[in-house]
Enzyme design. Structure first.
Site, PDB file in Angstrom:
ATOM      1  N   GLU A   1       7.745  -6.177  -2.030  1.00  0.00           N
ATOM      2  CA  GLU A   1       6.703  -5.208  -1.677  1.00  0.00           C
ATOM      3  C   GLU A   1       6.910  -3.879  -2.401  1.00  0.00           C
ATOM      4  O   GLU A   1       5.972  -3.313  -2.985  1.00  0.00           O
ATOM      5  CB  GLU A   1       6.668  -5.020  -0.158  1.00  0.00           C
TER       6      GLU A   1
ATOM      7  N   CYS B   1       6.378  -1.586   8.315  1.00  0.00           N
ATOM      8  CA  CYS B   1       5.055  -2.169   8.047  1.00  0.00           C
ATOM      9  C   CYS B   1       3.955  -1.135   7.784  1.00  0.00           C
ATOM     10  O   CYS B   1       3.210  -1.256   6.808  1.00  0.00           O
ATOM     11  CB  CYS B   1       4.581  -3.012   9.228  1.00  0.00           C
TER      12      CYS B   1
ATOM     13  N   LYS C   1       4.556   1.341   4.732  1.00  0.00           N
ATOM     14  CA  LYS C   1       4.601   0.464   3.549  1.00  0.00           C
ATOM     15  C   LYS C   1       3.200   0.041   3.138  1.00  0.00           C
ATOM     16  O   LYS C   1       2.812   0.125   1.983  1.00  0.00           O
ATOM     17  CB  LYS C   1       5.493  -0.743   3.866  1.00  0.00           C
TER      18      LYS C   1
ATOM     19  N   ASP D   1      14.067  -7.794  16.784  1.00  0.00           N
ATOM     20  CA  ASP D   1      14.983  -8.057  15.661  1.00  0.00           C
ATOM     21  C   ASP D   1      16.452  -8.120  16.079  1.00  0.00           C
ATOM     22  O   ASP D   1      17.256  -8.761  15.402  1.00  0.00           O
ATOM     23  CB  ASP D   1      14.831  -6.967  14.591  1.00  0.00           C
TER      24      ASP D   1
ATOM     25  N   TYR E   1      11.190  -9.918   1.270  1.00  0.00           N
ATOM     26  CA  TYR E   1       9.951  -9.186   1.562  1.00  0.00           C
ATOM     27  C   TYR E   1       9.996  -7.758   1.017  1.00  0.00           C
ATOM     28  O   TYR E   1       9.095  -7.325   0.303  1.00  0.00           O
ATOM     29  CB  TYR E   1       9.782  -9.041   3.075  1.00  0.00           C
TER      30      TYR E   1
ATOM     31  N   GLY F   1      15.617 -10.308  -3.195  1.00  0.00           N
ATOM     32  CA  GLY F   1      14.401 -11.034  -3.573  1.00  0.00           C
ATOM     33  C   GLY F   1      13.611 -11.438  -2.354  1.00  0.00           C
ATOM     34  O   GLY F   1      13.004 -12.510  -2.321  1.00  0.00           O
TER      35      GLY F   1
ATOM     36  N   HIS G   1     -20.413 -18.042   0.794  1.00  0.00           N
ATOM     37  CA  HIS G   1     -20.420 -17.814  -0.640  1.00  0.00           C
ATOM     38  C   HIS G   1     -21.076 -16.490  -1.002  1.00  0.00           C
ATOM     39  O   HIS G   1     -22.078 -16.142  -0.399  1.00  0.00           O
ATOM     40  CB  HIS G   1     -21.199 -18.960  -1.322  1.00  0.00           C
TER      41      HIS G   1
ATOM     42  N   GLU H   1     -13.793 -19.152   0.858  1.00  0.00           N
ATOM     43  CA  GLU H   1     -14.545 -20.415   0.810  1.00  0.00           C
ATOM     44  C   GLU H   1     -13.731 -21.522   0.122  1.00  0.00           C
ATOM     45  O   GLU H   1     -13.964 -22.705   0.349  1.00  0.00           O
ATOM     46  CB  GLU H   1     -15.908 -20.242   0.132  1.00  0.00           C
TER      47      GLU H   1
ATOM     48  N   THR I   1      10.952   0.646  13.697  1.00  0.00           N
ATOM     49  CA  THR I   1      10.884   0.368  12.261  1.00  0.00           C
ATOM     50  C   THR I   1       9.452   0.188  11.780  1.00  0.00           C
ATOM     51  O   THR I   1       9.044   0.767  10.779  1.00  0.00           O
ATOM     52  CB  THR I   1      11.696  -0.906  11.932  1.00  0.00           C
ATOM     53  N   CYS I   2       8.669  -0.591  12.490  1.00  0.00           N
ATOM     54  CA  CYS I   2       7.326  -0.925  12.008  1.00  0.00           C
ATOM     55  C   CYS I   2       6.477   0.326  11.769  1.00  0.00           C
ATOM     56  O   CYS I   2       5.882   0.489  10.714  1.00  0.00           O
ATOM     57  CB  CYS I   2       6.629  -1.869  12.995  1.00  0.00           C
TER      58      CYS I   2
END
Ligand code: NDP
Length: 448
Positions: A182, A48, A51, A304, A178, A176, A437, A442, A42-43
């Site tokens: 996305e 992932c 996507k 999974d 991930y 609603g 900075h 920061e 899947t990934c």
């Protein structure tokens, strides 16, 4: 001579299975791995990786308009969905090739067939061939859960969305979590009209309430529509080819595509687990002990399909720990504490450790530090979007219990912050660190 054909037979060449196979082989095991679809799981194939590339592709819409403010002439802009889709899928092909090469270079035999369990030490391939192995590892992952309503066959899941012929003008996203957030972000940025339909008024349930609230505010500001407390009753395809959606109480809307993103179930159907007495839980997940062993002594499961934490890096760790435990003479378990996670919404949000609500419930006295700021990167954003970082600290020990953030690059920043939680650091360690900075990160060492 071993009485078995292999020391290890892995079913499923996704993140967990491939890692387990190659590490077991490097420990000297004779390994085969069966995959019914494409190497990478899947990934890599439909999760992932593609996507994230779609997220990058969609972000150009805004970045190109920023470029003009910085003095760049970008000319007339247009977007070609097919070009982005094919570029992304081309890279998926490349990665699949690399995964195949990794298996080859570790002498793992790849069998491009569906395999099912025929007994404690036997698997059966789709071709009918039976193979024996001293150990079997199940790493078949999960599969989109599709609700049951008339016309659901007209809807797509995240499996199909990477291959759409055309970019939808109107996209409805159901759920609603991930995947919903996305893809709502991706298609909204690409110019589609996006409506999220959710059964409750709660999205991204496992994340900190305030961060999610900010995410909702920004998403609505960007034009994503939300229909809370709403569920699809039925879907019909019209003569013009649109989808007519009945949302109940005389609410009917027309869209081009409906993406169902209502969770993923362990993919154990038809796997023959009963032939080896492998026990399943309520959701069909394989029940394992802390060493990933199932109720059948010779069969293990990772990733999974066990429905512990549905995240790629966790599956990879489980696969690695399995290989070290069974073939490397180093029995070890996984520490599931402080797993960082992120939602690649636009902007992304990320979190590690306890949310404020969880910390108050379990620790009572907690201190909450936050920074609500406008990232320099957003100075050209028409919506004046603000980032929000939160740190939850145990009042007694001073230890950090959770860090949660929303804003550009927050997953990149949170990954490093997660090290501090894992190391059990206190807020003082952040206060003692000089700010870098100007950066967004920061804010974490300047929290008051
Ligand atoms: P999630 O579990 O994240 O969210 C499921 C959503 O669907 C929730 O909002 C849930 O509502 C809702 N839902 C569940 N059942 C129904 C139903 N029957 N009818 C209507 N709504 C329903 O699932 P996803 O599908 O988004 O993702 C699956 C998994 O994939 C995730 O758990 C995650 O681990 C992984 N993933 C991780 C990503 C990342 O790390 N960035 C990206 C994408 C996926 P409710 O809250 O009310 O239960």
């Amino acid at each position: 001579m071993s009485q078995f054909d292999y020391d290890l037979f892995v079913i499923g060449a996704g993140s967990g299975g491939v890692r387990a196979a190659r590490i077991s082989a490097s420990h000297g095991a004779k390994v085969a791995i069966a995959e019914e679809y494409r190497v990478g799981g899947t990934c890599v194939i439909r999760g992932c990786v593609p996507k994230k590339m779609l997220v990058y592709g969609s972000m150009f819409a805004e970045e190109l308009s920023h470029a003009e403010k910085y003095g760049w002439s970008v000319g007339e802009k247009s977007f070609d969905w097919a070009a982005l889709r094919d570029f992304v899928n081309g890279d998926v092909d490349r990665l699949e090739g690399l995964y195949g090469k990794t298996l080859e270079s570790h002498d793992v035999e790849l069998i491009a067939e569906r395999a099912t369990i025929a007994g404690p030490n036997t698997v059966k391939l789709a071709s009918g061939r039976e193979i024996t192995a001293k150990h079997i590892l199940i790493a078949v992952g999960a599969w989109p859960a599709m609700p049951d309503f008339p016309g659901v066959e007209h809807c797509i899941s995240s499996n199909e969305i990477f291959h759409l012929e055309q970019q939808p003008k109107c996209l409805m996203v159901v759920g609603g979590g991930y995947i919903a957030m996305e893809f709502a972000g991706i298609f909204n940025a690409l110019g589609s009209e996006v409506t999220v339909v959710n059964r409750s008024d709660k999205i991204l349930r496992s994340y900190d309430d305030q961060i999610v609230e900010r995410m909702l505010h920004i998403a609505m500001g960007r034009g994503i529509n939300f229909r809370m407390h709403s569920e699809i009753k039925s879907v019909e395809r019209t003569a013009e080819g649109c989808l007519s959606v009945d949302l109940g109480e005389s609410n009917r809307v027309q869209v081009d595509q409906i993406l169902i993103a209502t969770g993923r179930n362990p993919k154990t159907d038809g796997l023959g687990l009963e032939n080896a007495g492998v026990q399943l839980g309520e959701k069909g997940e394989i029940i394992v002990d802390e060493y990933n062993r199932t109720s059948c002594e010779s069969i293990y499961a990772v990733g999974d399909v066990t429905d512990r934490v549905q995240l790629t890096p966790v599956a990879i760790r489980e696969g690695h720990a399995f290989a070290d435990s069974v073939f490397g003479g180093n029995p070890r378990t996984i520490d599931y504490d402080f797993i960082p996670s992120a939602v690649f919404s636009q902007p992304p949000l990320a979190g590690v450790g306890m949310t404020e609500k969880e910390a108050r419930r379990t620790h009572g006295n907690v201190r909450v530090y936050s920074s609500d700021f406008r990232p320099m990167k957003n100075i050209f954003s028409p919506h004046a979007e603000r980032g929000l970082y939160k740190m939850i600290v145990d009042d007694t020990s001073g230890k950090i219990l959770g860090i949660h953030m929303i804003g550009p690059e927050s997953p990149e920043i949170l990954q490093v912050a997660a090290v501090a939680l894992k190391a059990g650091l206190t807020k003082d360690a952040f206060d003692d660190t000089v700010a870098l900075h100007p950066s967004m990160a920061e804010e974490l060492v300047l929290l008051k």
